[in-house]
Design an enzyme around this catalytic site. Structure first.
Site, PDB file in Angstrom:
ATOM      1  N   LYS A  11      -9.581  -9.646  -2.519  1.00  0.00           N
ATOM      2  CA  LYS A  11      -8.426  -9.014  -3.171  1.00  0.00           C
ATOM      3  C   LYS A  11      -7.364  -8.640  -2.122  1.00  0.00           C
ATOM      4  O   LYS A  11      -6.187  -8.968  -2.276  1.00  0.00           O
ATOM      5  CB  LYS A  11      -8.869  -7.763  -3.958  1.00  0.00           C
ATOM      6  CG  LYS A  11      -9.863  -8.091  -5.064  1.00  0.00           C
ATOM      7  CD  LYS A  11     -10.275  -6.860  -5.845  1.00  0.00           C
ATOM      8  CE  LYS A  11     -11.077  -5.864  -5.057  1.00  0.00           C
ATOM      9  NZ  LYS A  11     -12.378  -6.394  -4.568  1.00  0.00           N
ATOM     10  N   THR A  12      -7.806  -7.971  -1.051  1.00  0.00           N
ATOM     11  CA  THR A  12      -6.848  -7.580  -0.005  1.00  0.00           C
ATOM     12  C   THR A  12      -6.260  -8.820   0.664  1.00  0.00           C
ATOM     13  O   THR A  12      -5.067  -8.871   0.982  1.00  0.00           O
ATOM     14  CB  THR A  12      -7.557  -6.709   1.059  1.00  0.00           C
ATOM     15  OG1 THR A  12      -8.171  -5.610   0.378  1.00  0.00           O
ATOM     16  CG2 THR A  12      -6.590  -6.195   2.097  1.00  0.00           C
ATOM     17  N   ASP A  37      -4.467  -0.342  -2.868  1.00  0.00           N
ATOM     18  CA  ASP A  37      -5.876  -0.702  -2.969  1.00  0.00           C
ATOM     19  C   ASP A  37      -6.570   0.385  -3.803  1.00  0.00           C
ATOM     20  O   ASP A  37      -6.089   1.524  -3.861  1.00  0.00           O
ATOM     21  CB  ASP A  37      -6.459  -0.764  -1.553  1.00  0.00           C
ATOM     22  CG  ASP A  37      -7.752  -1.553  -1.501  1.00  0.00           C
ATOM     23  OD1 ASP A  37      -8.134  -2.144  -2.538  1.00  0.00           O
ATOM     24  OD2 ASP A  37      -8.384  -1.583  -0.435  1.00  0.00           O
ATOM     25  N   THR A  96     -11.878  -2.498  -8.129  1.00  0.00           N
ATOM     26  CA  THR A  96     -13.208  -2.973  -8.509  1.00  0.00           C
ATOM     27  C   THR A  96     -13.500  -2.571  -9.956  1.00  0.00           C
ATOM     28  O   THR A  96     -14.531  -2.934 -10.498  1.00  0.00           O
ATOM     29  CB  THR A  96     -14.274  -2.324  -7.597  1.00  0.00           C
ATOM     30  OG1 THR A  96     -14.010  -0.915  -7.540  1.00  0.00           O
ATOM     31  CG2 THR A  96     -14.217  -2.888  -6.189  1.00  0.00           C
ATOM     32  N   ARG A 130     -17.045 -11.406   2.504  1.00  0.00           N
ATOM     33  CA  ARG A 130     -17.197 -10.356   3.520  1.00  0.00           C
ATOM     34  C   ARG A 130     -18.635 -10.281   4.016  1.00  0.00           C
ATOM     35  O   ARG A 130     -18.894 -10.112   5.201  1.00  0.00           O
ATOM     36  CB  ARG A 130     -16.761  -8.991   2.978  1.00  0.00           C
ATOM     37  CG  ARG A 130     -16.956  -7.913   4.053  1.00  0.00           C
ATOM     38  CD  ARG A 130     -16.533  -6.526   3.635  1.00  0.00           C
ATOM     39  NE  ARG A 130     -15.104  -6.447   3.480  1.00  0.00           N
ATOM     40  CZ  ARG A 130     -14.517  -5.883   2.437  1.00  0.00           C
ATOM     41  NH1 ARG A 130     -15.238  -5.375   1.461  1.00  0.00           N
ATOM     42  NH2 ARG A 130     -13.205  -5.843   2.350  1.00  0.00           N
TER      43      ARG A 130
END
Ligand code: ADP
Length: 343
Positions: free
Chosen positions: A66-67, A111, A160, A219
């Site tokens: 997402k980031t 975020d 999320t 990640r």
């Protein structure tokens, strides 16, 4: 006139361990093909029209990109970006500097946007829709409300928990994308690229194994790769081969499905303490001495997706696949009303 974008503000600088491996442009992003295609179209159309890009919301479990996508977009648009997080904005006044500083067509990235208090969510409505906010000056009877026009900007939200956003806020995002877990092939590609960025020689079998043991999450794949690289450097000459990869993953307690210590502890708690469930999230979290939010955001999504656990109205339950994977036999069915799910 083209302006140098202020990209550096985007990622909390020194404490972002993902920074060196994060793709910089949309074309460097692996997987998420449909999402990327739609983003390319939205960005391209805004550029061609010389217009501001519509607000964008990314949703999905942690570590799926997402980031990364949020930071690639301003680079594609060649605009500046400001970064904040929902937890840091406790009142509308905390948001005002970001809104008034936003340059024309720049991006404001929030975020964990689900953590904004509802007063701040409501404050965003007119900012997003009309590029206008009310600012209150002074206190009590001296208070005056000033109506301020903002420069058109793009809000990019990441969450999320899209379900926790109010419907009016959700509806104000023109582009809404849910990121999905990655295939083993996509993760293998990410591991290969990351190894090359880290200048770590790695053979194909090791890249595949790390990918398979990374819970569909880039990640996690990058973190596993870093661990294997350290292991290979400490125990050998730094080149990553299959023997070293297997030994490193085993030493870190990562099993054949990629579950780590936390996921296995969750499964063990649900099986041994709650006889496989159904058990409520709070009860599991208390027993594990963990936060319910962490379990729900970081541990459960992959267990649910791989069918090891299911959510029912009465709570979380281990499936027969879950018992099998943990190599623990399901308890005898003492109470026929509490049958376990056999699939
Ligand atoms: P999120 O914001 O969803 O928690 P991030 O965007 O921070 O996830 O991604 C975590 C790391 O995983 C990034 O630093 C990047 O290195 C890697 N990553 C995520 N998505 C991708 C992708 N699609 N392609 C390549 N690397 C990715």
């Amino acid at each position: 006139m083209t302006r140098e974008p202020v990209i550096e503000a985007v990622v909390p600088s020194l404490d972002d361990p993902d920074r060196e491996l994060r793709p910089q442009r949309l074309n460097d992003v692996v997987g998420q093909r449909d999402v990327l295609e739609r983003l390319h179209i939205a960005v391209d159309a805004a550029l061609k029209r010389n217009d501001v890009l519509g607000h964008v919301l990314f949703d999905g479990p942690p570590g799926l990109g997402k980031t990364t996508l949020a930071t690639c977009i301003p680079r594609e648009m060649n605009v500046a970006i400001q970064y904040t997080t929902g937890a840091a904005i406790t009142a509308p006044k905390d948001l005002v500097p970001y809104l008034t500083n936003a340059e024309e067509r720049s991006v404001l990235f929030i975020d964990e946007i689900h953590r904004l208090p509802s007063a701040v969510e409501e404050y965003l409505y007119t900012a997003m829709e009309d590029f206008r906010i009310d600012i209150v000056h002074g206190d009590g009877t001296n208070a005056r409300t000033i109506n301020l026009w903002l420069k058109p900007f793009t809000l990019i939200g990441a969450t999320t928990r899209a379900g926790m956003l109010s419907a009016p806020l959700r509806d104000r995002f023109h582009v809404r994308e849910t990121l999905e877990f990655y295939s083993d092939e996509e993760l293998t590609q990410i591991v290969r690229r990351s190894a090359s960025k880290l200048q770590s020689p790695i053979d194909e079998a090791s890249a595949v194994l790390i990918a398979q043991r990374s819970r569909g999450t880039p990640r996690v794949a990058n973190n596993r790769l870093r661990w294997v690289r350290d292991f290979a450097t400490s125990r050998a000459n730094g080149a990553i081969d299959l023997g070293l990869t297997e030994a490193a993953l085993a030493m870190a307690g990562i099993d054949c499905l990629g579950l780590g210590r936390q996921e296995r502890k969750y499964m063990e708690t649900l099986i041994r303490v709650f006889q496989g469930g159904p058990a409520g999230l709070e009860a599991i979290a208390h027993t594990m001495n963990a936060s319910p939010d962490t379990l729900e955001d970081e541990v459960e999504p992959y267990l649910l997706r791989s069918g090891l656990v299911v959510r029912s109205p009465r709570g979380r339950m281990v499936t027969s696949n879950g018992f099998q994977h943990m190599q623990i036999p399901p308890p005898a069915q003492a109470n026929p009303g509490q049958s376990h799910l056999f699939d």
